[in-house]
Design a protein around this motif. Structure first.
Motif, PDB file in Angstrom:
ATOM      1  N   TYR A 145     -57.596   7.023  26.956  1.00  0.00           N
ATOM      2  CA  TYR A 145     -58.481   7.492  28.043  1.00  0.00           C
ATOM      3  C   TYR A 145     -58.714   6.282  29.038  1.00  0.00           C
ATOM      4  CZ  TYR A 145     -62.432   5.391  25.803  1.00  0.00           C
ATOM      5  OH  TYR A 145     -63.460   4.519  25.221  1.00  0.00           O
ATOM      6  N   THR A 146     -59.059   6.570  30.220  1.00  0.00           N
ATOM      7  CA  THR A 146     -59.430   5.751  31.434  1.00  0.00           C
ATOM      8  C   THR A 146     -60.923   6.487  31.940  1.00  0.00           C
ATOM      9  OG1 THR A 146     -57.201   5.428  32.026  1.00  0.00           O
ATOM     10  CG2 THR A 146     -59.023   4.954  33.615  1.00  0.00           C
ATOM     11  N   LEU A 147     -61.695   5.656  31.697  1.00  0.00           N
ATOM     12  CA  LEU A 147     -63.166   5.938  32.458  1.00  0.00           C
ATOM     13  C   LEU A 147     -63.215   5.118  33.525  1.00  0.00           C
ATOM     14  CD1 LEU A 147     -66.045   7.161  31.979  1.00  0.00           C
ATOM     15  CD2 LEU A 147     -66.475   5.047  30.626  1.00  0.00           C
ATOM     16  N   ARG A 148     -63.516   5.806  34.790  1.00  0.00           N
ATOM     17  CA  ARG A 148     -63.793   5.420  35.976  1.00  0.00           C
ATOM     18  C   ARG A 148     -65.344   5.700  36.364  1.00  0.00           C
ATOM     19  NH1 ARG A 148     -58.555   6.968  36.231  1.00  0.00           N
ATOM     20  NH2 ARG A 148     -56.990   5.314  36.759  1.00  0.00           N
ATOM     21  N   TYR A 149     -66.028   4.917  37.275  1.00  0.00           N
ATOM     22  CA  TYR A 149     -67.191   5.238  37.632  1.00  0.00           C
ATOM     23  C   TYR A 149     -67.419   4.777  38.864  1.00  0.00           C
ATOM     24  CZ  TYR A 149     -68.825   1.030  35.625  1.00  0.00           C
ATOM     25  OH  TYR A 149     -69.038  -0.388  34.975  1.00  0.00           O
TER      26      TYR A 149
END
Length: 108
Positions: free
Chosen positions: A56-60
């Motif tokens: 997964y890729t988590l962007r915030y």
């Protein structure tokens, strides 16, 4: 069948949780929220079903305008996290594997 993922945010004092597993028209998780409490927010990345693994890729981003305003990326190097739900991760009740992240936030 496309695998889905799930993202949960937990508020620091109340413990209230916000969860999503199908943001927009995709099978990807996404959260849009206004912080109500200051403190350390916990974010949990999991697979949709127990025992599933995968990347997964988590962007915030943080926006000065609530819900849909112009989003400004955080200036730290940690605004994008590439991870993987894998055997050996922590396990939630019900058998879902989980990665946990913490982010210090202010109300608003």
């Amino acid at each position: 069948m496309k695998r889905s993922n799930s993202m949960t945010a937990r508020q620091p004092r109340s413990g209230e949780e916000i969860t999503n597993d199908d943001f927009g028209e995709s099978f990807n998780a996404g959260l849009v929220m206004e912080t109500e409490e200051s403190g350390t927010y916990s974010f949990y990345a999991t697979s949709f079903n127990s025992g599933e693994t995968g990347g997964y890729t988590l962007r915030y981003v943080v926006s000065e305008e609530p819900f849909g305003g112009e989003a400004q990326p955080l200036t730290s190097d940690a605004d994008v996290i590439v991870g993987e739900i894998a055997e050996g991760d922590a396990i939630l009740p019900g058998g879902k594997l989980v990665d946990v992240f913490a982010l210090e936030m202010e109300p608003g």
